[in-house]
Write a protein that holds these residues in place. Structure first.
Motif, PDB file in Angstrom:
ATOM      1  N   ALA A 167       0.830  -1.206   0.000  1.00  0.00           N
ATOM      2  CA  ALA A 167       0.000   0.000   0.000  1.00  0.00           C
ATOM      3  C   ALA A 167       0.867   1.260   0.000  1.00  0.00           C
ATOM      4  O   ALA A 167       0.629   2.194  -0.775  1.00  0.00           O
ATOM      5  CB  ALA A 167      -0.928  -0.019   1.212  1.00  0.00           C
ATOM      6  N   VAL A 168       1.866   1.270   0.869  1.00  0.00           N
ATOM      7  CA  VAL A 168       2.758   2.442   0.962  1.00  0.00           C
ATOM      8  C   VAL A 168       3.502   2.637  -0.348  1.00  0.00           C
ATOM      9  O   VAL A 168       3.603   3.753  -0.882  1.00  0.00           O
ATOM     10  CB  VAL A 168       3.756   2.259   2.122  1.00  0.00           C
ATOM     11  CG1 VAL A 168       4.844   3.314   2.076  1.00  0.00           C
ATOM     12  CG2 VAL A 168       3.030   2.309   3.463  1.00  0.00           C
ATOM     13  N   MET A 169       4.002   1.528  -0.916  1.00  0.00           N
ATOM     14  CA  MET A 169       4.766   1.600  -2.151  1.00  0.00           C
ATOM     15  C   MET A 169       3.918   2.146  -3.294  1.00  0.00           C
ATOM     16  O   MET A 169       4.354   3.008  -4.065  1.00  0.00           O
ATOM     17  CB  MET A 169       5.302   0.211  -2.503  1.00  0.00           C
ATOM     18  CG  MET A 169       6.213   0.215  -3.709  1.00  0.00           C
ATOM     19  SD  MET A 169       7.030  -1.370  -3.955  1.00  0.00           S
ATOM     20  CE  MET A 169       5.678  -2.353  -4.549  1.00  0.00           C
ATOM     21  N   SER A 170       2.693   1.646  -3.377  1.00  0.00           N
ATOM     22  CA  SER A 170       1.805   2.071  -4.449  1.00  0.00           C
ATOM     23  C   SER A 170       1.457   3.552  -4.312  1.00  0.00           C
ATOM     24  O   SER A 170       1.412   4.288  -5.300  1.00  0.00           O
ATOM     25  CB  SER A 170       0.540   1.209  -4.402  1.00  0.00           C
ATOM     26  OG  SER A 170      -0.298   1.511  -5.466  1.00  0.00           O
ATOM     27  N   PHE A 171       1.215   3.966  -3.087  1.00  0.00           N
ATOM     28  CA  PHE A 171       0.913   5.368  -2.814  1.00  0.00           C
ATOM     29  C   PHE A 171       2.084   6.247  -3.250  1.00  0.00           C
ATOM     30  O   PHE A 171       1.919   7.255  -3.939  1.00  0.00           O
ATOM     31  CB  PHE A 171       0.638   5.531  -1.313  1.00  0.00           C
ATOM     32  CG  PHE A 171      -0.107   6.774  -0.958  1.00  0.00           C
ATOM     33  CD1 PHE A 171       0.561   7.938  -0.636  1.00  0.00           C
ATOM     34  CD2 PHE A 171      -1.499   6.778  -0.938  1.00  0.00           C
ATOM     35  CE1 PHE A 171      -0.134   9.089  -0.313  1.00  0.00           C
ATOM     36  CE2 PHE A 171      -2.200   7.925  -0.607  1.00  0.00           C
ATOM     37  CZ  PHE A 171      -1.511   9.089  -0.294  1.00  0.00           C
ATOM     38  N   GLY A 172       3.273   5.833  -2.866  1.00  0.00           N
ATOM     39  CA  GLY A 172       4.470   6.576  -3.243  1.00  0.00           C
ATOM     40  C   GLY A 172       4.675   6.610  -4.747  1.00  0.00           C
ATOM     41  O   GLY A 172       5.088   7.620  -5.318  1.00  0.00           O
ATOM     42  N   ALA A 173       4.358   5.501  -5.400  1.00  0.00           N
ATOM     43  CA  ALA A 173       4.528   5.438  -6.852  1.00  0.00           C
ATOM     44  C   ALA A 173       3.634   6.462  -7.540  1.00  0.00           C
ATOM     45  O   ALA A 173       4.031   7.125  -8.490  1.00  0.00           O
ATOM     46  CB  ALA A 173       4.210   4.032  -7.360  1.00  0.00           C
ATOM     47  N   ARG A 174       2.407   6.616  -7.046  1.00  0.00           N
ATOM     48  CA  ARG A 174       1.509   7.581  -7.676  1.00  0.00           C
ATOM     49  C   ARG A 174       1.968   9.010  -7.410  1.00  0.00           C
ATOM     50  O   ARG A 174       1.888   9.881  -8.270  1.00  0.00           O
ATOM     51  CB  ARG A 174       0.059   7.395  -7.186  1.00  0.00           C
ATOM     52  CG  ARG A 174      -0.530   6.092  -7.625  1.00  0.00           C
ATOM     53  CD  ARG A 174      -1.110   6.036  -9.032  1.00  0.00           C
ATOM     54  NE  ARG A 174      -0.250   6.417 -10.139  1.00  0.00           N
ATOM     55  CZ  ARG A 174       0.760   5.710 -10.618  1.00  0.00           C
ATOM     56  NH1 ARG A 174       1.053   4.558 -10.082  1.00  0.00           N
ATOM     57  NH2 ARG A 174       1.468   6.153 -11.635  1.00  0.00           N
ATOM     58  N   MET A 175       2.525   9.227  -6.229  1.00  0.00           N
ATOM     59  CA  MET A 175       3.072  10.565  -5.941  1.00  0.00           C
ATOM     60  C   MET A 175       4.233  10.868  -6.865  1.00  0.00           C
ATOM     61  O   MET A 175       4.366  11.973  -7.388  1.00  0.00           O
ATOM     62  CB  MET A 175       3.553  10.635  -4.482  1.00  0.00           C
ATOM     63  CG  MET A 175       2.462  10.858  -3.481  1.00  0.00           C
ATOM     64  SD  MET A 175       3.128  11.525  -1.950  1.00  0.00           S
ATOM     65  CE  MET A 175       3.451  10.036  -1.060  1.00  0.00           C
ATOM     66  N   ALA A 176       5.083   9.857  -7.042  1.00  0.00           N
ATOM     67  CA  ALA A 176       6.289  10.072  -7.846  1.00  0.00           C
ATOM     68  C   ALA A 176       6.014   9.934  -9.337  1.00  0.00           C
ATOM     69  O   ALA A 176       6.843  10.291 -10.159  1.00  0.00           O
ATOM     70  CB  ALA A 176       7.369   9.078  -7.426  1.00  0.00           C
ATOM     71  N   CYS A 203       7.321   3.834 -10.994  1.00  0.00           N
ATOM     72  CA  CYS A 203       8.022   2.920 -10.107  1.00  0.00           C
ATOM     73  C   CYS A 203       9.384   2.595 -10.700  1.00  0.00           C
ATOM     74  O   CYS A 203       9.842   3.250 -11.622  1.00  0.00           O
ATOM     75  CB  CYS A 203       7.206   1.638  -9.916  1.00  0.00           C
ATOM     76  SG  CYS A 203       7.063   0.662 -11.421  1.00  0.00           S
TER      77      CYS A 203
END
Lengths: 185, 194
Positions: free
Chosen positions: B147-156, B159
């Motif tokens: 969940a955290v990784m996916s959230f970060g991916a959308r912010m950035a 991936c």
């Protein structure tokens, strides 16, 4: 999406599927769908991930620039801001270390039977949904900060010829590979 | 375009046939558990180039999970009007990208089956060695991490595939910065865990 060979949505989907099969095969064969290799890379103990990624970048840098005219090379989508990239990148990294797979290698890991990657996939869907819920607020308050100054690596150095940047990256990558091999990593 | 495709198919055919040759231990290229990371990386780079040439798209992964979230959201909404702005701007669709991820699962499956690497496993050895037979812990870290990784991916905006492989190859500065941050964030948490 202007290739004469792949008009029609189903031809497009098929090409995606086939290229994906190749990608997944290679990821698994290289060993980068294995938890130990991914987390091991973050711990700087195993270097397979960096070797695979940078080899792909070496080839991609040259290949992509050769097969497409310079003015139709895709730039970054949606004018990224420094804030969202840096914060998002760090958050991604944290989640990556916790899960032990990245989005692509998680899919590959699912294919090799790793059930934890499957659960991670569910987590990723959840995370995407949470982002969709929060993005209007998030984008305004947090992410719209800072600018990159330049969209490209060569622009950062003030170079007009992208091939200078390609050479720079290539030299650095090859030096890194040399060091890794010399030290047996 | 046809020349590129024909060359690619020819190279693939040659590799397949060559790969069937058996070593003294009865192993072929196709049943070998591991190939050189450099060779795999080179071939992945070629695939990325092919993708760009053929369909104008590149290797990427993170947005596909959000696409799935879009479908789930719509299913949960049913007939009520609860569309989110984000999914209006990024309508989920079964396109090239989603098929790519499905392909990745299949391709990895193929590779694992051919080499005998396929195994249902919840606890990676490294995790079990550090945390014991803690299946619940693994499930929690996987869910939370994902969940955290996916959230970060959308912010950035991507991936390690979208930014780390494709964006970097295109010399997009934001992708190189993103990749650096992926590693910094990842290293911090990895060192905390292990």
């Amino acid at each position: 999406m202007n290739s004469p060979l792949f008009r029609g949505r189903n031809a497009l989907r098929l090409s995606g599927l086939l290229i994906g099969v190749g990608f997944g095969f290679l990821l698994q064969r290289a060993g980068v769908t294995q938890y130990e290799n991914l987390v091991g890379q973050l711990l700087l103990e195993k270097w397979i991930v960096v070797k695979v990624m940078l080899s792909a970048v070496l080839v991609g840098m040259v290949g992509m620039r050769l097969v497409v005219p310079a003015d139709s090379l895709p730039g970054p989508k949606n004018s990224p801001r420094l804030g969202s990239t840096v914060i998002g990148g760090l958050v991604f990294g944290a989640g990556f270390a916790l899960l032990g797979y990245c989005p692509g290698t998680a899919a590959g890991a699912m294919g090799q039977g790793s059930m934890d990657a499957l659960i991670g996939g569910l987590g990723m869907v959840l995370g995407g949904w949470l982002y969709a819920l929060s993005s209007p607020w998030l984008e305004k308050q947090v992410l719209e900060t800072g600018s990159f100054g330049s969209q490209t690596v060569h622009g950062l150095f003030g170079w007009t010829d992208p091939w200078r940047a390609v050479s720079l990256v290539a030299v650095c990558v090859l030096l890194l590979f040399l060091l890794l091999e010399i030290f047996g990593m | 375009m046809m020349r590129l495709l024909s060359a690619f198919l020819a190279i693939t055919a040659v590799l397949v046939i060559y790969g069937l040759a058996q070593s003294p231990q009865g192993e072929t290229l196709w049943t070998a558990s591991r190939w050189s990371p450099y060779v795999c990386g080179i071939l992945i780079g070629l695939l990325n180039t092919l993708a760009l040439a053929l369909v104008g798209d590149k290797l990427g992964a993170s947005s596909r999970y959000t696409t799935a979230a879009g479908y789930v959201h719509r299913a949960l909404c049913g007939s009520r009007d609860c569309e989110l702005d984000y999914f209006e701007e990024h309508p989920p669709k079964i396109g090239w990208g989603l098929m790519l991820i499905i392909g990745v699962i299949l391709g990895a499956f193929l590779s694992a089956r051919l080499s005998g690497d396929f195994e249902f496993e919840l606890l990676p050895e490294m995790f079990a060695a550090a945390f014991g037979d803690a299946e619940a812990l693994r499930i929690i870290t996987a869910l939370l991490g994902g969940a955290v990784m996916s959230f970060g991916a959308r912010m950035a905006g991507g991936c390690t595939s979208g930014h780390g492989l494709s964006g970097t190859s295109l010399l997009n500065l934001s992708s190189w910065v993103a990749l650096l941050c992926f590693f910094i964030g990842g290293m911090l948490v990895a060192f905390m865990l292990y």
